[in-house]
Motif scaffolding. Structure first.
Motif, mmCIF file in Angstrom:
data_model
loop_
_atom_site.group_PDB
_atom_site.id
_atom_site.type_symbol
_atom_site.label_atom_id
_atom_site.label_comp_id
_atom_site.label_asym_id
_atom_site.label_seq_id
_atom_site.Cartn_x
_atom_site.Cartn_y
_atom_site.Cartn_z
ATOM 1 N N TYR A 205 0.865 -1.276 0.028
ATOM 2 C CA TYR A 205 0.116 -0.104 0.074
ATOM 3 C C TYR A 205 1.014 1.375 -0.092
ATOM 4 O O TYR A 205 1.985 1.308 0.712
ATOM 5 C CB TYR A 205 -0.877 0.199 1.254
ATOM 6 C CG TYR A 205 -1.638 -1.098 1.738
ATOM 7 C CD1 TYR A 205 -1.244 -2.280 2.135
ATOM 8 C CD2 TYR A 205 -2.986 -1.120 1.048
ATOM 9 C CE1 TYR A 205 -2.193 -3.410 2.311
ATOM 10 C CE2 TYR A 205 -3.773 -2.061 1.223
ATOM 11 C CZ TYR A 205 -3.486 -3.294 1.894
ATOM 12 O OH TYR A 205 -4.135 -4.617 2.010
ATOM 13 N N PHE B 88 -5.015 7.262 1.953
ATOM 14 C CA PHE B 88 -4.660 6.139 0.944
ATOM 15 C C PHE B 88 -4.343 6.541 -0.587
ATOM 16 O O PHE B 88 -5.366 7.339 -0.970
ATOM 17 C CB PHE B 88 -5.913 4.984 0.983
ATOM 18 C CG PHE B 88 -5.607 3.994 0.071
ATOM 19 C CD1 PHE B 88 -6.699 3.871 -1.219
ATOM 20 C CD2 PHE B 88 -4.967 2.825 -0.168
ATOM 21 C CE1 PHE B 88 -6.638 3.294 -2.170
ATOM 22 C CE2 PHE B 88 -4.859 2.001 -0.914
ATOM 23 C CZ PHE B 88 -5.758 1.939 -2.019
ATOM 24 N N TYR C 75 -3.251 0.342 -3.791
ATOM 25 C CA TYR C 75 -2.891 -0.982 -3.542
ATOM 26 C C TYR C 75 -2.588 -1.802 -4.499
ATOM 27 O O TYR C 75 -2.922 -1.838 -5.395
ATOM 28 C CB TYR C 75 -4.357 -1.250 -2.755
ATOM 29 C CG TYR C 75 -4.469 -2.968 -2.393
ATOM 30 C CD1 TYR C 75 -5.345 -3.704 -3.041
ATOM 31 C CD2 TYR C 75 -3.651 -3.506 -1.882
ATOM 32 C CE1 TYR C 75 -5.525 -4.978 -2.940
ATOM 33 C CE2 TYR C 75 -3.890 -5.106 -1.433
ATOM 34 C CZ TYR C 75 -4.747 -5.742 -2.403
ATOM 35 O OH TYR C 75 -4.970 -7.061 -2.009
ATOM 36 N N ASP D 171 -6.752 -1.548 -6.759
ATOM 37 C CA ASP D 171 -7.444 -0.279 -6.159
ATOM 38 C C ASP D 171 -6.597 0.817 -6.472
ATOM 39 O O ASP D 171 -5.463 1.015 -5.683
ATOM 40 C CB ASP D 171 -7.785 -0.534 -4.727
ATOM 41 C CG ASP D 171 -8.733 0.442 -4.140
ATOM 42 O OD1 ASP D 171 -9.274 0.307 -3.099
ATOM 43 O OD2 ASP D 171 -8.691 1.557 -4.757
ATOM 44 N N ALA E 64 -3.877 -9.328 1.859
ATOM 45 C CA ALA E 64 -4.521 -8.131 1.968
ATOM 46 C C ALA E 64 -5.091 -7.836 3.450
ATOM 47 O O ALA E 64 -5.564 -6.815 3.783
ATOM 48 C CB ALA E 64 -5.601 -8.036 0.789
ATOM 49 N N HIS E 65 -5.677 -9.061 4.212
ATOM 50 C CA HIS E 65 -6.303 -8.834 5.291
ATOM 51 C C HIS E 65 -5.771 -9.117 6.359
ATOM 52 O O HIS E 65 -6.199 -9.426 7.806
ATOM 53 C CB HIS E 65 -7.462 -9.878 5.342
ATOM 54 C CG HIS E 65 -8.385 -9.656 3.779
ATOM 55 N ND1 HIS E 65 -9.277 -8.442 3.864
ATOM 56 C CD2 HIS E 65 -8.763 -10.321 3.141
ATOM 57 C CE1 HIS E 65 -9.699 -8.752 2.590
ATOM 58 N NE2 HIS E 65 -9.500 -9.869 2.095
ATOM 59 N N ASN E 66 -4.385 -8.873 6.567
ATOM 60 C CA ASN E 66 -3.604 -8.912 7.770
ATOM 61 C C ASN E 66 -2.902 -7.414 7.887
ATOM 62 O O ASN E 66 -3.092 -6.557 7.394
ATOM 63 C CB ASN E 66 -2.172 -9.721 7.473
ATOM 64 C CG ASN E 66 -2.877 -11.031 7.325
ATOM 65 O OD1 ASN E 66 -2.879 -11.752 5.984
ATOM 66 N ND2 ASN E 66 -3.218 -11.756 8.160
ATOM 67 N N GLU E 67 -2.460 -7.623 9.284
ATOM 68 C CA GLU E 67 -1.800 -6.097 9.717
ATOM 69 C C GLU E 67 -0.946 -5.536 8.741
ATOM 70 O O GLU E 67 -0.021 -6.347 8.133
ATOM 71 C CB GLU E 67 -1.023 -6.456 10.982
ATOM 72 C CG GLU E 67 -0.388 -5.456 11.576
ATOM 73 C CD GLU E 67 0.744 -5.887 12.679
ATOM 74 O OE1 GLU E 67 0.424 -6.785 13.223
ATOM 75 O OE2 GLU E 67 1.484 -5.183 12.931
ATOM 76 N N GLN E 68 -0.733 -4.175 8.575
ATOM 77 C CA GLN E 68 0.099 -3.673 7.847
ATOM 78 C C GLN E 68 1.304 -3.050 8.423
ATOM 79 O O GLN E 68 1.178 -2.418 9.470
ATOM 80 C CB GLN E 68 -0.693 -2.568 6.772
ATOM 81 C CG GLN E 68 -1.836 -2.982 6.036
ATOM 82 C CD GLN E 68 -2.415 -1.824 5.386
ATOM 83 O OE1 GLN E 68 -2.164 -0.741 5.266
ATOM 84 N NE2 GLN E 68 -3.887 -2.084 5.110
ATOM 85 N N PHE F 65 4.263 -0.223 8.146
ATOM 86 C CA PHE F 65 4.803 0.727 7.859
ATOM 87 C C PHE F 65 6.311 0.642 7.613
ATOM 88 O O PHE F 65 7.147 0.595 8.862
ATOM 89 C CB PHE F 65 4.247 1.893 8.301
ATOM 90 C CG PHE F 65 2.662 2.060 7.920
ATOM 91 C CD1 PHE F 65 1.652 1.272 8.536
ATOM 92 C CD2 PHE F 65 2.236 3.023 7.041
ATOM 93 C CE1 PHE F 65 0.322 1.667 8.298
ATOM 94 C CE2 PHE F 65 1.015 3.307 6.636
ATOM 95 C CZ PHE F 65 0.057 2.453 7.308
#
Lengths: 113, 113
Positions: free
Chosen positions: B33, B45, B48, B56, B98-102, B104
Motif C-alpha cells: 500500500y 490512501f 494498493y 485499487d 490483504a487482510h493482515n496487519e500492515q 509501515f
C-alpha cells in the motif's frame, strides 16, 4: 468527507493515570478498526485492533472499546507512561475489499512524568 | 528481520520536476500500500497492490501520479510535474495478505519548492 474523525488534536495526562483517546466513524461498512502509534520521523506502528463482531479487545496496558451503535471507538492506556507520548491514529477498513486503511487525523498524547 | 524500507528518506525538488519514490516491502508480503500524510492531516490512501497488479488505484489524486510493482516486491511511486501541494510524507506499507496487519516504512518526506 472525513470518514474517520479524531476530534481531539492533543491530550495531556500524568504518568500513571489513564489515557483515553477517542475516534468516531461514519461508514457503517467498516468492520475492522485499528490504532497505530507514530513517533516523529518514523512510520506508524500497529498497536491494537478490533473486529466489528467484538466490543472490547485488551492487550496489556492497551484496551480498545467499540460501540457500533454510536460508531465510536476508544483506546484506553493504563497506566500511562512517558514512553507512550506519541501521535495516535485511529484507522478503519472494510476487510471485504482491499483492506485499505482510512485514517483519522491523529491525537498527540503527552504523558507528563 | 528487515522491515519495510523506503528511499530516499528526504527529497527536495523544484516545481515541475518528476520524482520517483521507492518502497522495499517485507520479504514474502504480497500486499503493498502507498499512503501520504500532508501537514496536519491523517494518512491518505493512494494505491494498493496485490502481487504486481493494482486492483485499487482510487486514492491517486491525479494522473500525474502513477505506481508500479515488479517481481511482487519493490514498488515505485512516480509523481510527474510536481506541484507544491504534492509536498507530504509518502508512506509505504506491506502485509502478508490483504487482510493482515500492515507494517509501515519510515516514509519519504517530499518537499516541492
Amino acid at each position: 468527507d472525513q470518514q474517520v474523525k479524531q476530534n481531539s488534536p492533543s491530550l495531556s495526562v500524568q504518568e500513571g493515570r489513564i489515557s483515553i483517546l477517542n475516534c468516531d466513524y461514519t461508514n457503517s461498512m467498516f468492520d475492522y478498526f485499528l490504532w497505530y502509534k507514530k513517533y516523529p520521523a518514523e512510520g506508524p506502528t500497529f498497536l491494537i485492533s478490533i473486529s466489528s463482531i467484538k466490543d472490547k479487545n485488551e492487550d496489556g496496558r492497551f484496551t480498545v472499546f467499540l460501540n457500533k451503535s454510536a460508531k465510536h471507538l476508544s483506546l484506553h492506556i493504563v497506566p500511562s507512561q512517558p514512553g507512550d507520548s506519541a501521535v495516535y491514529f485511529c484507522a478503519a477498513s472494510d476487510r471485504g475489499a482491499t483492506n485499505k486503511l482510512i485514517f483519522g487525523t491523529g491525537t498527540l498524547l503527552a504523558v507528563q512524568p | 528481520g528487515a522491515g519495510v524500507s523506503q528511499s530516499p528518506s528526504n527529497k527536495v525538488t523544484e516545481k515541475g520536476k518528476d520524482v520517483e519514490l521507492r518502497c522495499d516491502p517485507i520479504s514474502g508480503h504480497t500486499a503493498l500500500y502507498w499512503y501520504r500524510q500532508s501537514l496536519g492531516q491523517g494518512l491518505e490512501f493512494l494505491i494498493y497492490f496485490q502481487g504486481n497488479s493494482a486492483p485499487d488505484k482510487s486514492g491517486l489524486p491525479s494522473d500525474r501520479f502513477s505506481a508500479e510493482r515488479t517481481g511482487g516486491s519493490v514498488s515505485t511511486l512516480t509523481i510527474q510535474r510536481t506541484q507544491q501541494e504534492d509536498s507530504a510524507v509518502y508512506l509505504c506499507a506491506s502485509s502478508f495478505e490483504a487482510h493482515n496487519e500492515q507494517f509501515f516504512g519510515p516514509g519519504t518526506r517530499l518537499t516541492v519548492l
